[in-house]
Write a protein that holds these residues in place. Structure first.
Motif, short mmCIF file in Angstrom:
data_model
loop_
_atom_site.label_atom_id
_atom_site.label_comp_id
_atom_site.label_asym_id
_atom_site.label_seq_id
_atom_site.Cartn_x
_atom_site.Cartn_y
_atom_site.Cartn_z
N UNK A 174 14.78 -4.56 19.04
CA UNK A 174 14.42 -3.79 17.84
C UNK A 174 12.93 -3.92 17.53
N UNK A 175 12.38 -5.13 17.34
CA UNK A 175 10.93 -5.22 17.07
C UNK A 175 10.08 -4.82 18.25
N UNK A 176 10.58 -5.05 19.48
CA UNK A 176 9.79 -4.68 20.66
C UNK A 176 9.60 -3.18 20.74
N UNK A 177 10.66 -2.42 20.44
CA UNK A 177 10.56 -0.96 20.49
C UNK A 177 9.65 -0.45 19.37
N UNK A 178 9.78 -1.04 18.17
CA UNK A 178 8.91 -0.63 17.06
C UNK A 178 7.45 -0.92 17.41
N UNK A 179 7.20 -2.08 18.01
CA UNK A 179 5.85 -2.41 18.44
C UNK A 179 5.35 -1.44 19.50
N UNK A 180 6.26 -1.06 20.42
CA UNK A 180 5.88 -0.15 21.50
C UNK A 180 5.41 1.19 20.95
N UNK A 181 6.11 1.68 19.95
CA UNK A 181 5.74 2.96 19.35
C UNK A 181 4.35 2.90 18.74
N UNK A 182 3.96 1.72 18.21
CA UNK A 182 2.66 1.57 17.56
C UNK A 182 1.52 1.41 18.56
N UNK A 183 1.73 0.62 19.62
CA UNK A 183 0.59 0.20 20.43
C UNK A 183 0.53 0.80 21.82
N UNK A 184 1.64 1.35 22.33
CA UNK A 184 1.61 1.90 23.67
C UNK A 184 0.97 3.28 23.67
N UNK A 185 0.25 3.62 24.75
CA UNK A 185 -0.35 4.95 24.84
C UNK A 185 0.71 6.05 24.81
N UNK A 186 0.37 7.19 24.25
CA UNK A 186 1.34 8.28 24.08
C UNK A 186 1.87 8.79 25.41
N UNK A 187 1.08 8.70 26.47
CA UNK A 187 1.55 9.22 27.76
C UNK A 187 2.65 8.36 28.36
N UNK A 188 2.80 7.11 27.86
CA UNK A 188 3.86 6.24 28.38
C UNK A 188 5.12 6.36 27.52
N UNK A 189 4.99 6.89 26.31
CA UNK A 189 6.16 7.04 25.43
C UNK A 189 7.22 7.89 26.12
N UNK A 190 7.09 9.20 26.06
CA UNK A 190 7.93 10.15 26.75
C UNK A 190 9.40 9.80 26.83
N UNK A 191 10.00 10.23 27.93
CA UNK A 191 11.44 10.04 28.12
C UNK A 191 11.79 8.58 28.36
N UNK A 192 10.86 7.79 28.91
CA UNK A 192 11.16 6.38 29.19
C UNK A 192 11.51 5.63 27.92
N UNK A 193 10.72 5.84 26.88
CA UNK A 193 10.96 5.15 25.62
C UNK A 193 12.30 5.52 25.03
N UNK A 194 12.62 6.80 25.01
CA UNK A 194 13.84 7.24 24.34
C UNK A 194 15.09 6.89 25.13
N UNK A 195 15.01 6.88 26.47
CA UNK A 195 16.15 6.43 27.27
C UNK A 195 16.39 4.94 27.04
N UNK A 196 15.31 4.16 26.95
CA UNK A 196 15.45 2.73 26.68
C UNK A 196 16.06 2.50 25.31
N UNK A 197 15.59 3.24 24.31
CA UNK A 197 16.12 3.10 22.95
C UNK A 197 17.61 3.42 22.92
N UNK A 198 18.02 4.51 23.60
CA UNK A 198 19.43 4.88 23.62
C UNK A 198 20.27 3.80 24.30
N UNK A 199 19.76 3.23 25.39
CA UNK A 199 20.50 2.18 26.12
C UNK A 199 20.65 0.93 25.28
N UNK A 200 19.56 0.47 24.66
CA UNK A 200 19.62 -0.74 23.85
C UNK A 200 20.52 -0.54 22.63
#
Length: 298
Positions: free
Chosen positions: A172-198
């Motif tokens: 939970x905090x790792x994903x919230x942190x990722x949204x804040x600090x990771x570059x937008x080009x890395x967000x994409x589908x990878x982030x949302x698939x990971x969120x759905x899985x977790x």
């Protein structure tokens, strides 16, 4: 029904003393954190408030649960609750140890990393580790009991399910942190698939926990062992997907075009480690579930 209070000798029992230890140091930890002056975080570090809130929630939540157990054990009222008390106490102790360990590492590493060390900050770090030790001692003492006394959650499959809940909560905090600090080009589908899985895995783990603690296994429409095997299989598949995405992100660290900061690299590595540990927990749990089904089939 008359209220039964513990006898005098029970107030010097190992369980009573270690729970007193946990209550004292947990209370001291979140009190010190609340009094720390962290307002000098600059604009780029303002998202660290998420991690501070996460740590505070851990300490306050498990402090409340431990006080609840402490009081009901003292007045001997726990038999009136519609839950499996032995499974409940083991779950709180083991999950409290795991979550307290996370908070004891996260707070000094991330929150206090750019702060000037002060006596109060050092005391916070010490009391957070003492809280972890208290829950660890309690978990160890509960594990030394017989199987009937510690319940299903004290067995190896039960401990694995507690580890699965811990893994889901860490995301939970790792994903919230990722949204804040990771570059937008890395967000994409990878982030949302990971969120759905977790999210799906955490929901399944919490449902399993509620069924076990509430003694609802007999009311399930499917045999409970098949229910657990199905959840474990889904958990293995979903965390396998998430782990592959994590290792893909690790490979992206070598791409100079992203120009990732040290904080982003740390988040990548932590997410990969937690996902790998949780995947291992689901895999071993699935092996236990399959073994149980095979034994009952013969």
């Amino acid at each position: 029904m008359p209220v039964i209070v513990l006898e005098a000798r029970d107030f010097t029992s190992p369980f009573f003393l270690v729970r007193t230890w946990v209550i004292v140091f947990t209370c001291a930890t979140f009190s010190l954190v609340a009094s720390l002056d962290l307002v000098d975080l600059n604009k780029d570090q303002s998202h660290l408030q998420t991690l501070k809130t996460f740590c505070m929630f851990i300490w306050c939540f498990f402090f409340s649960l431990t006080v609840f157990i402490y009081i009901l054990t003292t007045i001997q009222f726990h038999s009136l609750l519609p839950i499996s008390w032995k499974n409940f106490t083991v779950t709180v102790a083991v999950l409290g140890a795991l979550m307290s360990l996370s908070a004891a590492v996260i707070f000094p590493w991330f929150i206090m990393d750019n702060q000037t060390p002060t006596p109060r900050a050092i005391a916070t770090a010490i009391t957070s580790w003492l809280t972890f030790l208290g829950y660890t001692f309690e978990s160890w003492m509960l594990q030394c009991q017989t199987h009937e006394q510690r319940g299903y959650m004290g067995s190896k499959p039960g401990l694995l399910k507690t580890l699965q809940v811990w893994g889901g909560c860490q995301m939970i905090p790792l994903i919230v942190e990722a949204i804040h600090v990771m570059p937008s080009e890395i967000h994409g589908w990878q982030l949302w698939v990971s969120v759905a899985s977790y999210t799906a895995c955490l929901a399944m783990s919490l449902i399993t926990l509620v069924v076990i603690l509430g003694d609802f296994a007999a009311r399930c429409c499917l045999p409970f062992d098949r229910f657990l095997a199905g959840f474990s299989l889904m958990g293995v598949f979903l965390y396998m997907v998430a782990a592959v995405i994590c290792f893909t992100k690790i490979l992206q660290l070598k791409d100079p075009r992203h120009n990732l900061t040290q904080r982003v690299v740390e988040l990548f590595i932590i997410e990969t480690v937690v996902a790998s540990i949780t995947l291992l927990a689901y895999t071993v749990d699935l092996a236990f579930s399959i073994k149980l089904l095979c034994d009952r089939g013969h």
